[in-house]
Design a protein around this motif. Structure first.
Motif, PDB file in Angstrom:
ATOM      1  N   THR A   1       0.414  -5.178   9.600  1.00 36.46           N
ATOM      2  CA  THR A   1       0.979  -4.111   8.780  1.00 36.46           C
ATOM      3  C   THR A   1       2.495  -4.150   8.890  1.00 36.46           C
ATOM      4  OG1 THR A   1      -0.980  -2.760   9.081  1.00 36.46           O
ATOM      5  CG2 THR A   1       1.014  -1.633   8.377  1.00 36.46           C
TER       6      THR A   1
ATOM      7  N   VAL B   1       0.810  -1.229   0.000  1.00 36.35           N
ATOM      8  CA  VAL B   1       0.000   0.000   0.000  1.00 36.35           C
ATOM      9  C   VAL B   1       0.840   1.275   0.000  1.00 36.35           C
ATOM     10  CG1 VAL B   1      -2.087  -0.946   1.011  1.00 36.35           C
ATOM     11  CG2 VAL B   1      -0.218  -0.195   2.519  1.00 36.35           C
ATOM     12  N   GLY B   2       2.072   1.164   0.453  1.00 36.74           N
ATOM     13  CA  GLY B   2       2.900   2.370   0.513  1.00 36.74           C
ATOM     14  C   GLY B   2       4.298   2.089   0.021  1.00 36.74           C
TER      15      GLY B   2
ATOM     16  N   LEU C   1      -7.186   3.420   2.567  1.00 38.14           N
ATOM     17  CA  LEU C   1      -5.890   4.108   2.484  1.00 38.14           C
ATOM     18  C   LEU C   1      -5.795   4.912   1.193  1.00 38.14           C
ATOM     19  CD1 LEU C   1      -3.544   1.366   3.985  1.00 38.14           C
ATOM     20  CD2 LEU C   1      -4.561   3.370   5.127  1.00 38.14           C
ATOM     21  N   ARG C   2      -4.707   5.691   1.118  1.00 37.88           N
ATOM     22  CA  ARG C   2      -4.592   6.688   0.058  1.00 37.88           C
ATOM     23  C   ARG C   2      -4.400   6.133  -1.348  1.00 37.88           C
ATOM     24  NH1 ARG C   2      -0.675  10.648   3.194  1.00 37.88           N
ATOM     25  NH2 ARG C   2      -2.364  11.360   4.549  1.00 37.88           N
ATOM     26  N   GLN C   3      -3.717   4.987  -1.424  1.00 33.64           N
ATOM     27  CA  GLN C   3      -3.313   4.481  -2.739  1.00 33.64           C
ATOM     28  C   GLN C   3      -4.088   3.219  -3.095  1.00 33.64           C
ATOM     29  OE1 GLN C   3      -1.383   6.028  -4.703  1.00 33.64           O
ATOM     30  NE2 GLN C   3      -0.145   7.400  -3.422  1.00 33.64           N
TER      31      GLN C   3
ATOM     32  N   ALA D   1      -6.454  -2.030   3.613  1.00 26.59           N
ATOM     33  CA  ALA D   1      -6.071  -1.139   2.505  1.00 26.59           C
ATOM     34  C   ALA D   1      -7.247  -0.345   1.959  1.00 26.59           C
ATOM     35  CB  ALA D   1      -5.443  -1.978   1.381  1.00 26.59           C
TER      36      ALA D   1
ATOM     37  N   ASP E   1       2.957   8.122   1.820  1.00 27.79           N
ATOM     38  CA  ASP E   1       2.344   7.638   0.580  1.00 27.79           C
ATOM     39  C   ASP E   1       1.004   6.961   0.847  1.00 27.79           C
ATOM     40  OD1 ASP E   1       2.353   6.929  -2.256  1.00 27.79           O
ATOM     41  OD2 ASP E   1       2.877   4.893  -1.611  1.00 27.79           O
ATOM     42  N   CYS E   2       0.959   6.116   1.877  1.00 28.22           N
ATOM     43  CA  CYS E   2      -0.271   5.353   2.114  1.00 28.22           C
ATOM     44  C   CYS E   2      -1.160   5.994   3.177  1.00 28.22           C
ATOM     45  CB  CYS E   2       0.048   3.914   2.499  1.00 28.22           C
ATOM     46  SG  CYS E   2       1.072   3.732   3.950  1.00 28.22           S
TER      47      CYS E   2
ATOM     48  N   ARG F   1      -0.043   1.001 -10.305  1.00 29.32           N
ATOM     49  CA  ARG F   1      -0.936   2.076  -9.872  1.00 29.32           C
ATOM     50  C   ARG F   1      -1.214   3.066 -10.997  1.00 29.32           C
ATOM     51  NH1 ARG F   1       2.040   4.531  -4.666  1.00 29.32           N
ATOM     52  NH2 ARG F   1       1.590   2.975  -3.057  1.00 29.32           N
TER      53      ARG F   1
ATOM     54  N   PRO G   1      -4.431  -0.511  -3.799  1.00 32.17           N
ATOM     55  CA  PRO G   1      -3.550  -1.590  -3.353  1.00 32.17           C
ATOM     56  C   PRO G   1      -2.935  -2.341  -4.532  1.00 32.17           C
ATOM     57  CG  PRO G   1      -5.839  -2.239  -3.122  1.00 32.17           C
ATOM     58  CD  PRO G   1      -5.853  -0.806  -3.564  1.00 32.17           C
TER      59      PRO G   1
END
Ligand SMILES: [Zn+2]
Lengths: 158, 390
Positions: free
Chosen positions: B104, B9-10, B233-235, B230, B38-39, B354, B237
């Protein structure tokens, strides 16, 4: 063609001038290095017949105790490279030189240098024979040269 | 049942290729900060940590780095397989996450080798007077082999057995350099030709200077967690679909077959787990310590038949616009190689999946392979990553 026994075929560094890295003999390897200092090349063979190099406390195939046998000192070049850059002493003063993997007729393989011919004359499959160089009183180091009377240059068989 | 499918994820890279103001632990630290940013995960959520050390930093073994970074873990792993360590780490982390040993995971790497030691470490030869070597090295050290020499012996044998040419090996370096031109941070960005590679000086026959990777500073970090976690989260997966590793030797003189690596053992396992074949893969991020490394991994993982790597690379598959673009960040051959580059492969694969690779983006990139080679073609780790939930 018989390889010339010229100056390139003398030990690169007689014992009093040995500047290369040295082995640190241990319980297992001591007999190997000592035998080499007497001019003998030893390899390991376990009771079931598995041969190996480098020497270990166990047979890498079956785990049994390996013993020693004297090798013929004959082999062929399995692969090699001509080292043209190495900043470390003393090797930087010897450039270019050949580092090769040698397949012994007994079926084991070891790293070494091919001397006694020009680097460009070495080829895969080249027959070579061992010659021991004494590095210090109880340590000999195997070097390799083209077999006398064997095909001496790339052009002969490559 | 919570969805425990392991995902990346990050990701974060520390400053590269040259960062004279950072030492090794700062590379670890900066990469971690960037991966967390990032995540969007907090550091306190990390409960698993993996670090191979090997950056030449005195304190970067796993337990000391865990202390330094302040990671209160319940799962730790210091597996060190050289440059492929991080592919092994993803395998281990994925298993630990699936098993519930942790939720994690943080993986970090950092090295300041260029700033600390400079380019003079270059070919990696042993020497310095009559120093003594113990263990397996006692049977190699007296002969003046170099790091390049070990790979050169594999290349020489490949040429002998299969008729592979220096032109074919050069093709790999040329294609990777083309991608480096799209990476503003890459160490070398000017396009090169096959003739440039062949015209560069021989370091260890048959490998030329441009067959060899650069020497740089740099580090990276990866955050992995469950697909469940995930979701918010920001991104997007990146799914770990398959991960396998294998070893054939460590010291080069013990390499059983100079034209076959452990890739031929771990590749089928990783592809089997993922349920995909090499033909399905959209981009490959391969360890490119040397051009021959890439060729052996291509053959070992089954992207082409054994011995046909030369023809395969000449067909242009690996180039920008080809069907299997290689090392889209400029790779170790042109962008960065801080010593153990395996984490960069995973990070670039994630960036591609991504859809964040900018000009280097591979169209419709659904499946990527990151394959690391550690030691002297010794330990191979293959990770198959995908955009879709398996
Ligand atoms: Zn045995």
């Amino acid at each position: 063609m018989t390889p010339a026994r010229d100056e390139s075929d003398v030990p690169p560094q007689p014992v009093e001038q040995w500047e290369r890295p040295l082995p640190r003999p241990d319980n297992v390897s001591k007999p190997f290095w000592e035998a080499a200092s007497r001019g003998e090349l030893l390899i390991q063979r376990c009771p079931s017949g598995h041969r190996q190099f480098y020497p270990r406390a166990v047979c890498r195939v079956c785990g049994d105790d390996p013993g020693w046998e004297q090798a013929s000192g004959r082999g062929t070049v399995h692969t090699y490279t001509v080292i043209r850059q190495n900043h470390a002493r003393p090797f930087r003063d010897e450039l270019p030189y050949v580092v090769a993997m040698v397949d012994l007729v007994e079926g084991v393989r070891m790293m070494g240098n091919i001397t006694g011919c020009a680097p460009d004359e070495v080829y895969i499959g080249m027959p070579v024979e061992v010659r021991m160089v004494q590095a210090e009183p109880d340590v000999g180091v195997p070097f390799w040269r083209p077999v006398a009377g064997g095909p001496g240059t790339k052009g002969a068989t490559a | 049942m919570p969805d425990r499918a392991p995902v990346i994820v990050g990701t974060g890279l520390s400053d590269y290729p040259q960062a004279p103001d950072l030492d090794g632990v700062q590379h670890h630290s900066q990469a971690m900060q960037r991966a967390l940013a990032d995540c969007g995960l907090a550091k306190g959520e990390i409960d698993g940590y993996l670090d191979a050390g090997g950056g030449g930093v005195m304190i970067d073994d796993a337990v000391t780095m865990a202390e330094y970074l302040g990671i209160d873990h319940r799962y730790i792993d210091g597996t060190m397989t050289g440059g492929s360590s991080f592919e092994f780490h993803v395998q281990h982390a994925a298993a630990a996450i699936r098993q519930g040993l942790c939720d994690t995971v943080l993986i970090t790497y950092g090295s300041d080798q260029l700033s600390r030691m400079g380019r003079s470490l270059g070919t990696g030869g042993l020497g310095r007077g009559a120093k003594r070597f113990a263990g397996p090295q006692q049977y190699e050290a007296p002969f003046g082999n170099s790091l390049v020499g070990s790979y050169a012996m594999a290349a020489q044998r490949h040429m002998y057995e299969f008729g592979t040419t220096s032109e074919q090996l050069a093709e790999i370096a040329v294609g990777v350099r083309e991608f480096a031109g799209l990476n503003p941070k890459a160490m070398y960005r000017e396009p090169i030709t096959v003739d440039d590679v062949l015209g560069s000086r021989l370091i260890a026959d048959p490998l030329h200077k441009l067959d060899c990777c650069v020497i740089s500073d740099g580090g990276g970090a990866i955050v992995m967690t469950t697909a469940e976690r995930a979701r918010d989260l920001r991104q997007p997966p990146v799914y770990v679909l398959g991960a396998a590793g294998a070893q054939t030797h460590w010291n080069i003189s013990q390499m059983p077959d100079f034209t076959d690596t452990a890739a031929s053992r771990c590749g089928p396992i990783a592809f089997g787990q993922a349920g995909v074949a090499p033909a399905n893969i959209d981009t490959i991020q391969f360890y490119d310590s040397f051009t021959i490394t890439v060729m052996l991994l291509l053959e070992g993982l089954g992207f082409c038949a054994r011995g046909e790597g030369g023809a395969f690379v000449k067909d242009g598959h690996l180039r920008r616009g080809g069907d299997l673009p290689l090392n889209t960040d400029g790779g170790g051959l042109s962008s960065s190689h801080p010593g153990m580059r395996g984490i960069f492969l995973l990070i670039e694969a994630a960036r591609q999946l991504r859809g964040q690779a900018g000009e280097a983006q591979v169209p419709d990139c659904d499946l990527a392979v990151a394959c690391g080679s550690g030691g002297w073609l010794s330990c191979i780790g293959a990770v198959i990553l995908g955009r879709e939930h398996p």
